[in-house]
Design an enzyme around this catalytic site. Structure first.
Site, short mmCIF file in Angstrom:
data_model
loop_
_atom_site.label_atom_id
_atom_site.label_comp_id
_atom_site.label_asym_id
_atom_site.label_seq_id
_atom_site.Cartn_x
_atom_site.Cartn_y
_atom_site.Cartn_z
N THR A 16 -63.85 34.72 102.86
CA THR A 16 -62.70 35.54 103.25
C THR A 16 -62.25 35.22 104.67
O THR A 16 -61.04 35.10 104.94
CB THR A 16 -63.06 37.04 103.14
OG1 THR A 16 -63.44 37.33 101.80
CG2 THR A 16 -61.88 37.91 103.54
N LYS A 32 -56.32 36.98 96.27
CA LYS A 32 -57.64 37.04 95.63
C LYS A 32 -57.43 37.78 94.32
O LYS A 32 -57.31 39.01 94.31
CB LYS A 32 -58.66 37.76 96.51
CG LYS A 32 -60.05 37.75 95.86
CD LYS A 32 -61.15 38.09 96.84
CE LYS A 32 -62.51 37.90 96.17
NZ LYS A 32 -63.64 38.07 97.11
N GLU A 100 -58.56 32.84 96.92
CA GLU A 100 -59.99 33.00 97.17
C GLU A 100 -60.72 33.41 95.89
O GLU A 100 -60.34 34.38 95.23
CB GLU A 100 -60.23 34.07 98.25
CG GLU A 100 -61.71 34.25 98.55
CD GLU A 100 -62.00 35.39 99.52
OE1 GLU A 100 -63.18 35.75 99.66
OE2 GLU A 100 -61.04 35.92 100.12
N GLY A 101 -61.75 32.66 95.56
CA GLY A 101 -62.56 32.98 94.40
C GLY A 101 -63.57 34.07 94.72
O GLY A 101 -63.78 34.44 95.88
N GLY A 103 -67.51 34.90 94.49
CA GLY A 103 -68.79 34.22 94.28
C GLY A 103 -68.66 32.71 94.35
O GLY A 103 -67.73 32.18 94.98
#
Length: 217
Positions: A16, A32, A100-101, A103
């Site tokens: 992040t 996200k 943003e993924g 995990g």
């Protein structure tokens, strides 16, 4: 649409913060699609705070889960059906999109899909955040190997945490993936510090981003 998918060598390794830095470095938007846990302070809210003031659009999540667990577990516990086709529907953006993924690369995002499947669907290159810790070489190289085996382009690596040149040098030389910069550990992070870090990696990130998308034209 041009963009970057931000993944990492594990969970809670600084994706992040690095995403916020990329938003500033590329004057990009942020998204996200799936938030799991931390509803009092979502990653979307964190990026919005760390990039303020900005003209960037911080897009709403597609799914928000309250369970602090992998999304496939949280969605089942909360009786939420995650529709993969809806999850991978990119928001409209007029500038680069930082995605943003949740995990790592093999983390499940539904009962049937991994982050890996998500990246294949949206066709963005990946940027890997590698936090330095004992075992990080193994985890980072495995992430790189999985991406290469699946013919997913890797934009580069950004290292963070406690600096370890031995780890950085070995990972970059062995994998031949570009080192785009290092983000130091900091207890207190604010928008001015994010701007400083964006300036430090801007040239390398912009060059890699431009070269990749120019090759796709």
């Amino acid at each position: 649409m041009k963009g970057i998918f931000v993944t990492g060598n594990g969970t809670g390794i600084g994706k992040t913060v690095v995403s916020a830095i990329l938003v500033k470095a590329l004057n990009a938007d942020y998204w996200k699609p799936l938030q799991a846990g931390s509803l009092d302070c979502t990653d979307r809210a964190t990026v919005a705070n760390l990039t303020s003031p900005t003209n960037s659009v911080i897009h709403q999540e597609t799914y928000v889960l309250g369970t602090f667990a992998s999304p496939h577990e949280g969605s089942q516990k909360e009786q939420v059906e995650i529709d993969f086709s809806r999850l991978t529907l990119l928001p409209k953006a007029n500038r680069p999109l930082i995605v943003e993924g949740v995990g790592g690369i093999m983390s499940p995002i539904s009962a049937e899909h991994l982050n890996l499947d998500f990246i294949k669907k949206i066709s963005f290159p990946t940027l890997i955040v590698s936090r330095t810790y004992l075992g990080s070489i193994n985890h980072t190289l495995m992430t790189i190997e999985i991406l290469k085996q699946n013919q997913i382009p890797i934009l580069g690596l950004i290292f963070n945490g406690d600096r370890n040149s031995y780890s950085e040098d070995f990972i970059t030389k062995y994998s031949t993936v570009a080192n785009l910069g290092f983000i130091p550990t900091r207890r207190s992070i604010d928008a001015s510090w994010i701007q400083e870090q964006a300036f430090s990696v801007q040239e390398a990130v912009d060059r890699a981003f431009t070269q990749f998308w120019s090759s796709c034209a």
